[in-house]
Enzyme design. Structure first.
Site: not given
Ligand code: DAK
Length: 257
Positions: A65, A108, A111, A131
Site C-alpha cells: 500500500a 499489499g 496480498e 508491515e
Molecule cells: N508506498 C509509497 N511509496 C513507495 C512504496 C510504498 N509502499 N514503496 C516504494 N515507494 C517509493 C519510494 O518512496 C521511492 O519514491 P521516491 O523517494 O523516489 O519518491 C520509490 O518508490 C523507489 O523506492 P526506493 O527508493 O525505496 O527503492 P529501493 O530499490 O531502494 O527499495 C523497496 C525498494 C520496495 C525495498 C522499498 O521501497 C520499500 O521497502 N518499500 C516499502 C515496502 C513496504 O513496507 N510495504 C508495505 C506497505 S504497508 C489496509 C489493508 C492493507 C494495507 C493497507 C490498508 N486496510 C485494511 C485499509 C496494506 C499495507 C501495506 O502494504
C-alpha cells in the site's frame, strides 16, 4: 476505458492487467486499486475472456500500500477508506486469475499475489509482509492466506520478523506454481492463462470456487458443496461435449453452457 495507474491488454482470450506506477514501485493507492477492480470486473464480465493475468514490472509487482498516502490517516479514515473493499474485488472474480510476479511483492502486493489463483514468479521475485517494520500488520488477508499457504511457522516469521522469500523458496513452500527466468515470467503467465482460457469455462469456474471452499468451510460442508457442483455440471452441454469428444477421440468444442 482509459486508466492512469494500470495498463490493460488482451491476448486472445486472456485479459492482462499491468500495475503501472513505476515511480512508486507500483505502490497501491486508491486510484490504482479502483482501476484494478474495474478492469477485473470488466474482464470477468466479458465472454471473450477466459482467464486474467495481473502483472507489474520486472522490478516490482507491487511494493505494498502507498505508505505516503496513509502515513497521516486516522483510524476513522482507514475504516472508511474503500481499500479493503477494492481488494475484495479480486475475490469476486469468477474466472481464474494468474499473478505474474517479478521483483518486489511486498505487503499489499504480496496480498494481491496470495489472492490470485495461480502465481508465476520470475527468479528475482521477492515476497514479504514488512508491515511490522512500519508499525502495522497485514490487513488485506496476509496473515490468513499466508498461514494457509505456507503454514504457521513461516507465516509467523514473515509477519512478525519481516522474513522475505525468494522465488525458489516461495516455490518450495507452495506459495507459487512456477519460477522462470526474468525475461520469461510474463509470457509464461500468459501461456498458463491461455491454457486455462481454453478449458470448459463452467468447470473451471466451479473448480476454482470449490478449491477456495477448502479455506472457507468445514470439510463436511465443503465436500457437500463439491458434490453438488459435480452433479450440476451434468446439466451442461460442455459435460456432454467433453465426454463425447473423449469417446470420439477428438478435441472438445466448449460452449460455456
Ligand atoms: N508506498 C509509497 N511509496 C513507495 C512504496 C510504498 N509502499 N514503496 C516504494 N515507494 C517509493 C519510494 O518512496 C521511492 O519514491 P521516491 O523517494 O523516489 O519518491 C520509490 O518508490 C523507489 O523506492 P526506493 O527508493 O525505496 O527503492 P529501493 O530499490 O531502494 O527499495 C523497496 C525498494 C520496495 C525495498 C522499498 O521501497 C520499500 O521497502 N518499500 C516499502 C515496502 C513496504 O513496507 N510495504 C508495505 C506497505 S504497508 C489496509 C489493508 C492493507 C494495507 C493497507 C490498508 N486496510 C485494511 C485499509 C496494506 C499495507 C501495506 O502494504
Amino acid at each position: 476505458m482509459s486508466y492512469t495507474s494500470i495498463l490493460t491488454e488482451t491476448h486472445g482470450r486472456v485479459g492482462l492487467v499491468r500495475l503501472n506506477r513505476p515511480q512508486a514501485m507500483n505502490a497501491l493507492n486508491r486510484d490504482l486499486l479502483a482501476e484494478l477492480c474495474q478492469a477485473l470486473a470488466d474482464f470477468d464480465a466479458d465472454d471473450g475472456i477466459g482467464a486474467i493475468v495481473i502483472s507489474g514490472s520486472e522490478k516490482a509487482f507491487a511494493a505494498g500500500a502507498d505508505i505516503k498516502a496513509m502515513a497521516e490517516a486516522s483510524l476513522v479514515e482507514m475504516v472508511r477508506s474503500s481499500f479493503v473493499e477494492l481488494f475484495d474485488g479480486l475475490r469476486r472474480v469468477r474466472k481464474p486469475v494468474v499473478a505474474a510476479v517479478s521483483g518486489y511483492a511486498l505487503g499489499g502486493g504480496c496480498e494481491i499475489a496470495l489472492a490470485c489463483d495461480l502465481v508465476v514468479a520470475s527468479e528475482t521475485a521477492k515476497f514479504g509482509q514488512p508491515e511490522v517494520t512500519i508499525g502495522v500488520i497485514p490487513g488485506a488477508g496476509g496473515t490468513q492466506r499466508l498461514a494457509h499457504a505456507i503454514g504457521k511457522a513461516l507465516a509467523m516469521e514473515m509477519v512478525l520478523n519481516n522474513r522475505t522469500l525468494t522465488a525458489q523458496e516461495a516455490l518450495h513452500f507452495g506459495l507459487v506454481n512456477r519460477v522462470t527466468p526474468v525475461e520469461r515470467f510474463l509470457d509464461e503467465a500468459l501461456a498458463m492463462a491461455a491454457e486455462l482460457a481454453g478449458r470448459a469455462p463452467l468447470a473451471v469456474r466451479l473448480g476454482k470456487e470449490m478449491v477456495n471452499k477448502a479455506y472457507e468451510l468445514p470439510l463436511n460442508e465443503a465436500l457437500e458443496a463439491e458434490r453438488r457442483s459435480f452433479y450440476m455440471l451434468f446439466a451442461t452441454q460442455d459435460q456432454k461435449e467433453g465426454m463425447k469428444a473423449f469417446i470420439e477421440k477428438r478435441k472438445p468444442e466448449w460452449k460455456g453452457r
